[in-house]
Design a protein around this motif. Structure first.
Motif, PDB file in Angstrom:
ATOM      1  N   ASP A  52       0.951  -1.362   0.039  1.00 47.36           N
ATOM      2  CA  ASP A  52      -0.067  -0.060  -0.025  1.00 47.36           C
ATOM      3  C   ASP A  52       1.005   1.415  -0.064  1.00 47.36           C
ATOM      4  O   ASP A  52       1.418   1.736   1.039  1.00 47.36           O
ATOM      5  CB  ASP A  52      -0.827  -0.180   1.227  1.00 47.36           C
ATOM      6  CG  ASP A  52      -2.000   1.070   1.151  1.00 47.36           C
ATOM      7  OD1 ASP A  52      -1.922   2.040   0.115  1.00 47.36           O
ATOM      8  OD2 ASP A  52      -2.744   1.142   1.993  1.00 47.36           O
ATOM      9  N   ILE A  53       0.991   2.070  -1.289  1.00 48.08           N
ATOM     10  CA  ILE A  53       1.979   2.970  -1.417  1.00 48.08           C
ATOM     11  C   ILE A  53       1.068   4.164  -1.359  1.00 48.08           C
ATOM     12  O   ILE A  53       1.707   5.286  -1.954  1.00 48.08           O
ATOM     13  CB  ILE A  53       2.978   2.798  -2.586  1.00 48.08           C
ATOM     14  CG1 ILE A  53       2.060   2.493  -3.871  1.00 48.08           C
ATOM     15  CG2 ILE A  53       3.884   1.730  -2.010  1.00 48.08           C
ATOM     16  CD1 ILE A  53       3.123   2.350  -5.008  1.00 48.08           C
ATOM     17  N   GLY A  54      -0.290   4.076  -1.304  1.00 48.25           N
ATOM     18  CA  GLY A  54      -1.008   5.102  -1.629  1.00 48.25           C
ATOM     19  C   GLY A  54      -0.879   6.285  -0.307  1.00 48.25           C
ATOM     20  O   GLY A  54      -0.298   6.177   0.725  1.00 48.25           O
ATOM     21  N   GLU A  55      -1.551   7.462  -0.562  1.00 50.80           N
ATOM     22  CA  GLU A  55      -1.514   8.616   0.518  1.00 50.80           C
ATOM     23  C   GLU A  55      -2.178   8.241   1.671  1.00 50.80           C
ATOM     24  O   GLU A  55      -3.304   7.414   1.500  1.00 50.80           O
ATOM     25  CB  GLU A  55      -1.735   9.714  -0.337  1.00 50.80           C
ATOM     26  CG  GLU A  55      -0.845  10.290  -1.292  1.00 50.80           C
ATOM     27  CD  GLU A  55      -1.373  11.632  -2.109  1.00 50.80           C
ATOM     28  OE1 GLU A  55      -0.622  12.546  -1.970  1.00 50.80           O
ATOM     29  OE2 GLU A  55      -2.480  11.740  -2.654  1.00 50.80           O
ATOM     30  N   ASN A  56      -1.735   9.169   2.818  1.00 52.95           N
ATOM     31  CA  ASN A  56      -2.695   8.809   3.919  1.00 52.95           C
ATOM     32  C   ASN A  56      -3.815   9.677   3.894  1.00 52.95           C
ATOM     33  O   ASN A  56      -3.808  11.055   4.102  1.00 52.95           O
ATOM     34  CB  ASN A  56      -1.782   9.612   4.959  1.00 52.95           C
ATOM     35  CG  ASN A  56      -2.327   9.527   6.432  1.00 52.95           C
ATOM     36  OD1 ASN A  56      -3.276   8.587   6.597  1.00 52.95           O
ATOM     37  ND2 ASN A  56      -1.691  10.012   7.245  1.00 52.95           N
ATOM     38  N   GLN A  57      -5.030   9.072   3.296  1.00 51.87           N
ATOM     39  CA  GLN A  57      -6.163   9.738   3.070  1.00 51.87           C
ATOM     40  C   GLN A  57      -7.299   8.984   3.756  1.00 51.87           C
ATOM     41  O   GLN A  57      -7.494   7.852   3.998  1.00 51.87           O
ATOM     42  CB  GLN A  57      -6.390   9.897   1.461  1.00 51.87           C
ATOM     43  CG  GLN A  57      -6.634   8.638   0.948  1.00 51.87           C
ATOM     44  CD  GLN A  57      -7.188   8.791  -0.423  1.00 51.87           C
ATOM     45  OE1 GLN A  57      -6.784   9.693  -1.151  1.00 51.87           O
ATOM     46  NE2 GLN A  57      -7.733   7.652  -1.158  1.00 51.87           N
ATOM     47  N   TYR A 105     -11.974  13.473  -0.765  1.00 54.88           N
ATOM     48  CA  TYR A 105     -10.589  12.666  -0.411  1.00 54.88           C
ATOM     49  C   TYR A 105      -9.980  13.801   0.317  1.00 54.88           C
ATOM     50  O   TYR A 105      -9.348  14.739  -0.065  1.00 54.88           O
ATOM     51  CB  TYR A 105      -9.970  12.335  -1.551  1.00 54.88           C
ATOM     52  CG  TYR A 105     -10.900  11.429  -2.536  1.00 54.88           C
ATOM     53  CD1 TYR A 105     -10.687  10.184  -2.246  1.00 54.88           C
ATOM     54  CD2 TYR A 105     -11.626  11.761  -3.555  1.00 54.88           C
ATOM     55  CE1 TYR A 105     -11.548   9.108  -3.265  1.00 54.88           C
ATOM     56  CE2 TYR A 105     -12.419  11.226  -4.168  1.00 54.88           C
ATOM     57  CZ  TYR A 105     -12.356   9.749  -4.250  1.00 54.88           C
ATOM     58  OH  TYR A 105     -13.246   9.002  -4.936  1.00 54.88           O
ATOM     59  N   ILE A 107      -6.494  14.374   2.342  1.00 56.43           N
ATOM     60  CA  ILE A 107      -5.279  13.876   2.617  1.00 56.43           C
ATOM     61  C   ILE A 107      -4.507  14.456   3.472  1.00 56.43           C
ATOM     62  O   ILE A 107      -4.282  15.745   3.447  1.00 56.43           O
ATOM     63  CB  ILE A 107      -4.472  13.913   1.042  1.00 56.43           C
ATOM     64  CG1 ILE A 107      -5.159  13.344  -0.095  1.00 56.43           C
ATOM     65  CG2 ILE A 107      -3.019  13.343   1.054  1.00 56.43           C
ATOM     66  CD1 ILE A 107      -4.864  13.538  -1.292  1.00 56.43           C
ATOM     67  N   GLU A 110       2.154  12.612   6.133  1.00 53.17           N
ATOM     68  CA  GLU A 110       2.441  11.288   6.360  1.00 53.17           C
ATOM     69  C   GLU A 110       2.734  10.944   7.912  1.00 53.17           C
ATOM     70  O   GLU A 110       2.463   9.780   8.237  1.00 53.17           O
ATOM     71  CB  GLU A 110       3.785  11.038   5.466  1.00 53.17           C
ATOM     72  CG  GLU A 110       3.516  11.009   4.160  1.00 53.17           C
ATOM     73  CD  GLU A 110       2.639  10.040   3.610  1.00 53.17           C
ATOM     74  OE1 GLU A 110       2.444   8.959   4.269  1.00 53.17           O
ATOM     75  OE2 GLU A 110       1.984  10.178   2.560  1.00 53.17           O
ATOM     76  N   THR A 146      -8.036   0.742   2.229  1.00 55.48           N
ATOM     77  CA  THR A 146      -7.981   1.523   1.073  1.00 55.48           C
ATOM     78  C   THR A 146      -8.165   0.604  -0.127  1.00 55.48           C
ATOM     79  O   THR A 146      -8.338  -0.871   0.199  1.00 55.48           O
ATOM     80  CB  THR A 146      -6.623   2.123   0.790  1.00 55.48           C
ATOM     81  OG1 THR A 146      -5.499   0.749   0.889  1.00 55.48           O
ATOM     82  CG2 THR A 146      -5.898   2.957   1.883  1.00 55.48           C
ATOM     83  N   LEU A 148      -6.224  -0.817  -2.030  1.00 53.64           N
ATOM     84  CA  LEU A 148      -5.149  -1.865  -2.103  1.00 53.64           C
ATOM     85  C   LEU A 148      -5.316  -2.773  -0.958  1.00 53.64           C
ATOM     86  O   LEU A 148      -4.319  -3.608  -0.869  1.00 53.64           O
ATOM     87  CB  LEU A 148      -3.848  -1.121  -2.240  1.00 53.64           C
ATOM     88  CG  LEU A 148      -3.706  -0.163  -3.101  1.00 53.64           C
ATOM     89  CD1 LEU A 148      -2.171   0.494  -2.906  1.00 53.64           C
ATOM     90  CD2 LEU A 148      -3.250  -1.036  -4.400  1.00 53.64           C
TER      91      LEU A 148
END
Length: 303
Positions: A52-57, A105, A107, A110, A146, A148
């Motif tokens: 999971d390399i997605g943003e902290n959202q 969304y 965001i 991090e 998420t 992912l």
């Protein structure tokens, strides 16, 4: 310090070999391949196939059925976006307004903890002004997972007594089994955040009104909607005492068949009840969600 450590290991080869063996054994124990050595215990490290390399959202989802994207943008998306900008740690906010719903969304930076950000959003949503959004519109926070985090997909298929795939199963029956049995069983499993049903038919009762008869009886759609709502509820009353024993009095009125809706009274005229069956045709009708599938499918998302 590093030079002294290297010199010590060179001069004491036995210590170096023992340390090397310990590191190799520790690596075998925690290797994600589940090796069976027969001597060392196995405690493999969990490895995601798709990290999971997605943003902290976080996602705030709001429904307003039947409204155009412009109305959604003006009355829901923009007011919510401006209100959520004041949450601590917010990096940026992106939004989209579609027909009947709004998605925002949020965001975060991090270093912001995941569940801390969810609690801040919930506090903000609970403290919104009463007149900020239209009546009956309630924004909801998305699941704590998420895209992912999807674990697997599965389908429900009709089978005979021997376990062979067979036909004869209505998509509505499969969807009901998914929504009332399989979904709850999987949701109780550890690590599962959401079970999203896809396809199939959702059972519903459809009331097809006759405009000409509504005009004759001077009845509007709101009267029919109100009659259906009021006929689908249980009413509690007080107790009745008989022979020193108390009995609870209840009015059972939940809809269990088409006949129950047909016999609902809309109004009365000259001491004669006007029922829904007099001005409309009631029948069972499936409703499609996210497309029509021959098989009932779902996706399981891990938290």
């Amino acid at each position: 310090m590093l030079n002294k450590s290297i010199k010590f290991l060179i001069e004491n080869k036995l210590v170096a070999v023992i340390l090397l063996a310990l590191f190799v054994g520790w690596g075998i124990v925690n290797a994600p391949f589940n090796w069976e050595t027969g001597i060392l215990p196995t405690d493999p490290v969990a490895v995601d196939a798709i990290p999971d390399i997605g943003e902290n959202q976080q996602i705030v989802f709001t429904k307003w059925q039947g409204r155009s994207p412009q109305d959604i943008e003006d009355q829901i998306t923009y007011p919510l976006t401006t209100s959520l900008l004041g949450i601590p740690g917010v990096k940026t906010i992106r939004s989209s307004s579609m027909f009947g719903f709004s998605s925002i969304y949020i965001i975060f930076e991090e270093d912001v903890e995941f569940y801390w950000s969810r609690s801040r959003i919930l506090e903000k949503l609970n403290s919104l002004p009463a007149n900020l959004l239209p009546d009956g519109v309630n924004p909801a926070l998305g699941p704590d997972a998420t895209g992912l985090g999807q674990i697997f997909w599965y389908t429900l298929e009709g089978r005979d007594k021997d376990g062979n795939v067979t036909g004869g199963w209505d998509p509505q029956e499969l969807r009901s089994i998914q929504d009332y049995y399989v979904k709850y069983g999987l949701s109780s499993a550890s690590g599962v955040s959401e079970v999203a049903s896809i396809g199939g038919y959702v059972q519903e009762y459809q009331v097809d009104v006759d405009p000409e008869k509504m005009r004759q009886y001077n009845i509007g759609l709101t009267d029919i909607v109100k009659a259906v709502k009021e006929s689908n509820q249980d009413i509690g009353a007080q107790t009745l005492e008989i022979n020193q024993a108390e009995y609870l009095v209840r009015g059972l009125g939940y809809v269990k068949s088409v006949t129950d809706i047909e016999n609902a009274v809309v109004s009365s005229e000259n001491f004669t009840s006007i029922r829904i069956k007099d001005i409309a045709n009631v029948h069972l009708g499936p409703q499609t969600r996210r497309g029509i599938l021959d098989k009932e499918g779902a996706e399981v998302v891990g938290g």
